[in-house]
Design an enzyme around this catalytic site. Structure first.
Site, short mmCIF file in Angstrom:
data_model
loop_
_atom_site.label_atom_id
_atom_site.label_comp_id
_atom_site.label_asym_id
_atom_site.label_seq_id
_atom_site.Cartn_x
_atom_site.Cartn_y
_atom_site.Cartn_z
N GLY A 118 1.98 -0.74 -7.24
CA GLY A 118 1.38 -0.48 -5.94
C GLY A 118 0.38 -1.56 -5.58
N GLY A 119 0.28 -1.88 -4.29
CA GLY A 119 -0.66 -2.91 -3.85
C GLY A 119 -0.24 -4.28 -4.33
N ASP A 120 -1.20 -5.01 -4.90
CA ASP A 120 -0.94 -6.33 -5.47
C ASP A 120 -1.07 -6.25 -6.98
OD1 ASP A 120 -0.94 -9.51 -4.79
OD2 ASP A 120 -2.17 -9.07 -6.56
N ASP B 210 5.40 2.21 -10.67
CA ASP B 210 4.16 2.97 -10.75
C ASP B 210 4.27 4.31 -10.04
OD1 ASP B 210 2.76 1.15 -12.23
OD2 ASP B 210 1.64 0.29 -10.55
N LYS C 163 0.78 5.62 -13.89
CA LYS C 163 -0.51 5.95 -14.47
C LYS C 163 -1.38 6.46 -13.33
CE LYS C 163 -2.44 3.30 -17.56
NZ LYS C 163 -2.39 4.18 -18.74
N THR D 293 -2.64 -5.87 -0.71
CA THR D 293 -3.53 -4.94 -1.37
C THR D 293 -4.05 -3.91 -0.38
OG1 THR D 293 -5.40 -4.75 -2.88
CG2 THR D 293 -5.64 -6.29 -1.04
N MET E 65 -9.50 3.57 -5.90
CA MET E 65 -9.44 4.79 -6.72
C MET E 65 -10.72 5.57 -6.53
SD MET E 65 -7.66 2.99 -10.05
CE MET E 65 -8.27 1.33 -9.68
N PRO F 166 0.79 -1.24 0.00
CA PRO F 166 0.00 0.00 0.00
C PRO F 166 0.82 1.29 0.00
CG PRO F 166 0.05 -0.94 2.19
CD PRO F 166 0.70 -1.95 1.29
#
Length: 252
Positions: free
Chosen positions: A90-92, A38, A59, A120, A169, A15
């Protein structure tokens, strides 16, 4: 005959906090020749790979960023040049990480790859606010969803049918989701927790109701996650960290 490509590792950075990456992920970062990362990957995470060539392919919704096709091309180009290539997400990587497009691109060139999972954000966020996503007798199902769509794709306005809803998001999309939920007869006082910059030093936690969410959120500077459902109702035995919480309502 297979071209002499290096190996690509899709690694979940978690995270945000650098010490929440897996041991395997950190080890591979320390061995990487090139790292394509990312926008949500923190500078502290990149400190784990000082030896690598670092390429930003971030992105972010609503901002100018690398097109997915260009990212795929960069991955293939790096695999031609380097022995160990890391695609740091980022995350998974397997959840809202566009992994399918990148894996398909690698497979089209017979490039060897490996996927290293990460934490995640939904799980890290639940830990931050001490609110389990599932609770006996209250919530036994969880939906992770996003309203973000690809260019030209029709937005999916359906509300998942689960006890606990987690919108990735979130940001401005969360307000529209809340409005649709109220129109679908969800209770206005349904508990909501909004987390911005989860696990980072500037993490921000906001507790409000579904009705308040439908009125909009303050402008954000980082990734926003929105958790909704009875499982998010405040636990009297475990108070929220006073330094983190901005409470807009005392009714939840």
């Amino acid at each position: 005959m297979t071209a002499p490509f290096g190996k690509v590792y899709l690694i979940g950075a978690g995270p945000g906090a650098a010490d929440l990456i897996t041991v395997r992920g950190a080890r591979l970062l320390s061995q990487a020749n090139a790292v394509l990362y990312d926008a949500l990957v923190t500078p502290a995470m990149l400190d784990l790979c000082p030896q690598a060539v670092k390429i930003s392919v971030g992105k972010r919704s609503g901002q100018r960023s690398a097109a997915q096709e260009h990212i795929n091309e960069q991955l293939i180009a790096c695999a031609k040049q380097y022995a160990v290539v890391v695609r740091l997400k980022g995350g998974d990587p397997m959840l809202f990480g566009r992994a399918d497009e990148e894996l398909s691109a690698l497979e089209s060139y017979n490039i060897s790859y490996e996927i290293v999972p990460g934490i995640t954000t939904a799980l890290a966020a639940a830990a931050s606010v001490c609110q389990p996503l599932t609770k006996r007798g209250i919530a036994r199902s969880v939906a992770l969803f996003t309203s973000s769509t690809a260019p030209g794709e029709v937005a999916d306005t359906r509300i998942p049918e689960c006890d606990t809803l987690v919108q990735y998001m979130g940001g401005k999309e969360a307000m529209l989701t809340a409005q649709r939920m109220l129109a679908a007869q969800f209770p206005p006082d349904w508990p909501v927790i909004v987390i911005e910059n989860c696990s980072r030093e500037d993490e921000r936690i906001e507790k409000l109701s579904l009705h308040q969410l439908s009125q909009g959120l303050a402008a954000s500077t980082g990734p926003v996650l929105v958790m909704m459902g009875e499982a998010m109702r405040a636990r009297t035995s475990t108070p929220y960290p006073a330094t983190q919480v901005n409470t807009k309502s005392n009714e939840i």
